[in-house]
Design a protein around this motif. Structure first.
Motif, PDB file in Angstrom:
ATOM      1  N   LEU A  16      -8.635  -6.591  76.083  1.00  0.00           N
ATOM      2  CA  LEU A  16      -8.289  -6.405  74.603  1.00  0.00           C
ATOM      3  C   LEU A  16      -8.703  -5.451  73.666  1.00  0.00           C
ATOM      4  CD1 LEU A  16      -6.880  -7.544  72.727  1.00  0.00           C
ATOM      5  CD2 LEU A  16      -8.963  -9.294  71.743  1.00  0.00           C
ATOM      6  N   TYR A  17      -7.556  -4.907  73.088  1.00  0.00           N
ATOM      7  CA  TYR A  17      -7.070  -3.386  73.002  1.00  0.00           C
ATOM      8  C   TYR A  17      -7.536  -3.773  70.796  1.00  0.00           C
ATOM      9  CZ  TYR A  17      -8.567  -0.885  77.777  1.00  0.00           C
ATOM     10  OH  TYR A  17      -8.982  -0.248  78.373  1.00  0.00           O
ATOM     11  N   LEU A  18      -8.030  -3.183  69.923  1.00  0.00           N
ATOM     12  CA  LEU A  18      -7.568  -3.145  68.719  1.00  0.00           C
ATOM     13  C   LEU A  18      -7.402  -1.513  68.435  1.00  0.00           C
ATOM     14  CD1 LEU A  18      -8.107  -4.290  66.347  1.00  0.00           C
ATOM     15  CD2 LEU A  18      -9.745  -3.714  65.754  1.00  0.00           C
ATOM     16  N   GLY A  19      -6.198  -1.260  67.428  1.00  0.00           N
ATOM     17  CA  GLY A  19      -5.827   0.260  67.158  1.00  0.00           C
ATOM     18  C   GLY A  19      -4.954   0.019  66.470  1.00  0.00           C
ATOM     19  N   PRO A  20      -4.790   1.458  65.226  1.00  0.00           N
ATOM     20  CA  PRO A  20      -3.802   1.353  64.574  1.00  0.00           C
ATOM     21  C   PRO A  20      -2.136   1.339  65.324  1.00  0.00           C
ATOM     22  CG  PRO A  20      -5.309   3.579  64.932  1.00  0.00           C
ATOM     23  CD  PRO A  20      -5.724   2.406  65.859  1.00  0.00           C
ATOM     24  N   SER A  21      -1.553   1.821  64.499  1.00  0.00           N
ATOM     25  CA  SER A  21       0.257   1.048  65.039  1.00  0.00           C
ATOM     26  C   SER A  21       0.665   3.171  65.682  1.00  0.00           C
ATOM     27  CB  SER A  21       1.250   1.346  63.517  1.00  0.00           C
ATOM     28  OG  SER A  21       0.680   1.359  62.374  1.00  0.00           O
ATOM     29  N   SER A  22      -0.547   3.958  64.759  1.00  0.00           N
ATOM     30  CA  SER A  22       0.019   5.230  65.793  1.00  0.00           C
ATOM     31  C   SER A  22      -0.368   4.947  67.139  1.00  0.00           C
ATOM     32  CB  SER A  22      -0.554   6.176  65.216  1.00  0.00           C
ATOM     33  OG  SER A  22      -2.397   6.466  65.537  1.00  0.00           O
ATOM     34  N   ILE A  23      -0.840   4.263  68.003  1.00  0.00           N
ATOM     35  CA  ILE A  23      -1.625   4.106  69.140  1.00  0.00           C
ATOM     36  C   ILE A  23      -0.286   3.356  70.114  1.00  0.00           C
ATOM     37  CG2 ILE A  23      -2.839   2.731  69.239  1.00  0.00           C
ATOM     38  CD1 ILE A  23      -4.283   5.572  71.182  1.00  0.00           C
ATOM     39  N   ALA A  24       0.590   2.589  69.316  1.00  0.00           N
ATOM     40  CA  ALA A  24       1.105   2.071  69.727  1.00  0.00           C
ATOM     41  C   ALA A  24       2.103   2.779  70.332  1.00  0.00           C
ATOM     42  CB  ALA A  24       1.558   1.066  69.894  1.00  0.00           C
ATOM     43  N   ARG A  25       2.337   4.161  70.625  1.00  0.00           N
ATOM     44  CA  ARG A  25       3.761   5.150  70.729  1.00  0.00           C
ATOM     45  C   ARG A  25       2.634   5.759  70.886  1.00  0.00           C
ATOM     46  NH1 ARG A  25       4.816   4.057  64.354  1.00  0.00           N
ATOM     47  NH2 ARG A  25       3.450   5.950  64.532  1.00  0.00           N
ATOM     48  N   ASN A  26       1.802   6.501  71.173  1.00  0.00           N
ATOM     49  CA  ASN A  26       1.080   7.189  72.689  1.00  0.00           C
ATOM     50  C   ASN A  26       1.638   6.641  73.825  1.00  0.00           C
ATOM     51  OD1 ASN A  26      -1.208   8.732  73.776  1.00  0.00           O
ATOM     52  ND2 ASN A  26      -2.249   8.976  72.077  1.00  0.00           N
ATOM     53  N   ARG A  27       2.324   7.157  74.721  1.00  0.00           N
ATOM     54  CA  ARG A  27       2.568   7.100  75.551  1.00  0.00           C
ATOM     55  C   ARG A  27       1.904   7.274  77.241  1.00  0.00           C
ATOM     56  NH1 ARG A  27       7.911   7.206  79.182  1.00  0.00           N
ATOM     57  NH2 ARG A  27       7.537   8.002  80.994  1.00  0.00           N
ATOM     58  N   GLU A  28       1.138   8.822  76.778  1.00  0.00           N
ATOM     59  CA  GLU A  28      -0.016   8.582  77.815  1.00  0.00           C
ATOM     60  C   GLU A  28      -1.468   7.911  77.948  1.00  0.00           C
ATOM     61  OE1 GLU A  28      -2.916  12.072  78.595  1.00  0.00           O
ATOM     62  OE2 GLU A  28      -1.168  12.560  76.886  1.00  0.00           O
ATOM     63  N   TRP A  29      -1.932   7.123  76.456  1.00  0.00           N
ATOM     64  CA  TRP A  29      -2.999   6.378  76.390  1.00  0.00           C
ATOM     65  C   TRP A  29      -2.147   5.212  76.590  1.00  0.00           C
ATOM     66  CZ3 TRP A  29      -3.405   1.810  74.145  1.00  0.00           C
ATOM     67  CH2 TRP A  29      -4.885   1.300  74.202  1.00  0.00           C
ATOM     68  N   LEU A  30      -0.679   4.414  76.369  1.00  0.00           N
ATOM     69  CA  LEU A  30      -0.679   3.547  77.162  1.00  0.00           C
ATOM     70  C   LEU A  30      -0.715   3.363  78.741  1.00  0.00           C
ATOM     71  CD1 LEU A  30       2.401   2.349  74.574  1.00  0.00           C
ATOM     72  CD2 LEU A  30       0.009   1.198  74.194  1.00  0.00           C
TER      73      LEU A  30
END
Length: 334
Positions: free
Chosen positions: A99-113
């Motif tokens: 389970l991860y917690l972060g801001p909405s910008s990280i949800a658009r980070n393809r590489e991180w996902l």
């Protein structure tokens, strides 16, 4: 003339005079204080191990809890303030190993996902933005095969009502990812034996919970999840979360609602544990009743419904008196 002056000039009643103006508003609830965890060094950890005794049995079974937590695997948290930077708030932190917690910008980070193997994203957003896709665009979600879920709330009062639904979405996803990997021809049973996955080949679900900043509504959801699934007290859950993501800001209103939700969980857990124990006691009583030995012939002599009185009873007794003892089965070794 001010209200204070008017009240101070009122004649005393029974020899007493008010020293402050009266207020007609309801009293404020007591403040919910979250003390800082006592971690002397950066190498010290807060250890959390889920126990089924602290879980509501109506929401999760023992097998489900073992699947989600991978057989009660402990979770560790160290004080993130030692290496926290301002840029850290722009990323997502693993609160649990799934389970991860972060801001909405990280949800658009393809590489991180991709690097973190995210299989589900849960957005806690303002209901006024319900028509706006705050997560990655539809093409990215479909391409990566990520499940997209939303929790739309207008305020904290609506958020606390959304806790059970959000927690259920996370748990259902974790269980579905596991069960999709079921193998039928294996000698490694898991739970009830209908599913089994070799330990080294398990692909676990990974969930990202986020809001605009990753510090408010989504943080409240994660605290509620820790209380519900790991059975953590509200204070401990907040401390654990703060050690993982230092920028989390749980204001007074949100802390008060989380405390109220903790009381709800305790009440539900108590009621359901009582119902289970009562049901178990009734089942044991029924089993013992069935196991009682059958009545012998002499036991029926006093039974009026079976003709246990009068001359007929005596004649019936004479019919059995000359019979030898009969045992249907014997042990040949005796």
């Amino acid at each position: 003339m001010t209200t204070t002056t008017m009240q101070s000039e009122l004649p005393p009643r029974h020899g007493a005079r008010p020293t402050a103006p009266y207020s007609a508003r309801p009293p404020s609830p007591p403040a919910v204080i979250i003390p800082a965890p006592m971690l002397p060094t950066a190498s010290e950890f807060i250890k959390v191990v889920p126990t089924y005794e602290n879980i509501d049995p109506a929401s999760l079974s023992v097998e489900d809890l073992e699947i989600i937590t991978q057989n009660h695997k402990q979770q560790l948290a160290s004080d993130s303030s030692y290496n926290w930077t301002y840029e850290s708030r722009r990323g997502a932190q693993p609160i649990l190993d799934f389970l991860y917690l972060g801001p909405s910008s990280i949800a658009r980070n393809r590489e991180w996902l991709l690097d973190n193997g995210i299989t589900m994203m849960l957005a806690a957003r303002d209901s006024r933005h319900a028509g706006v896709h705050l997560m990655a665009n539809e093409k990215l979600v479909q391409e990566l095969g990520i499940q997209a879920e939303y929790v739309d709330v207008a305020n904290y009062n609506e958020l606390v009502h959304a806790f059970p639904s959000a927690i259920r979405k996370i748990n259902d996803h974790m269980l579905n990812v596991f069960r999709e990997q079921r193998l039928t021809d294996t000698k490694l049973p898991v739970g009830n034996g209908k599913m089994a996955i070799p330990t080294g080949e398990i692909r676990r679900g990974k969930v990202l919970v986020f809001c605009e900043t990753g510090n408010n509504r989504s943080a409240g959801l994660v605290v509620a999840y820790l209380m519900s699934v790991f059975g953590m007290p509200m204070i401990d859950a907040c401390q654990f979360l703060h050690c993982k993501r230092f920028s989390v800001g749980l204001d007074e209103d949100l802390r008060f609602l989380l405390k109220s939700y903790e009381d709800i969980l305790i009440a539900q857990r108590t009621v359901h544990h009582y119902e289970l124990s009562r049901t178990s006691a009734l089942e044991d009583a029924n089993i013992n009743q069935v196991k009682k030995s059958k009545r012998g012939f002499k036991d029926t002599l006093d039974d009026e419904e079976m003709g246990g009185t009068g001359e007929a009873s005596a004649q019936d007794y004479e019919r059995f008196s000359d019979r030898s003892t009969f045992v249907p089965f014997v042990d040949p070794q005796q």
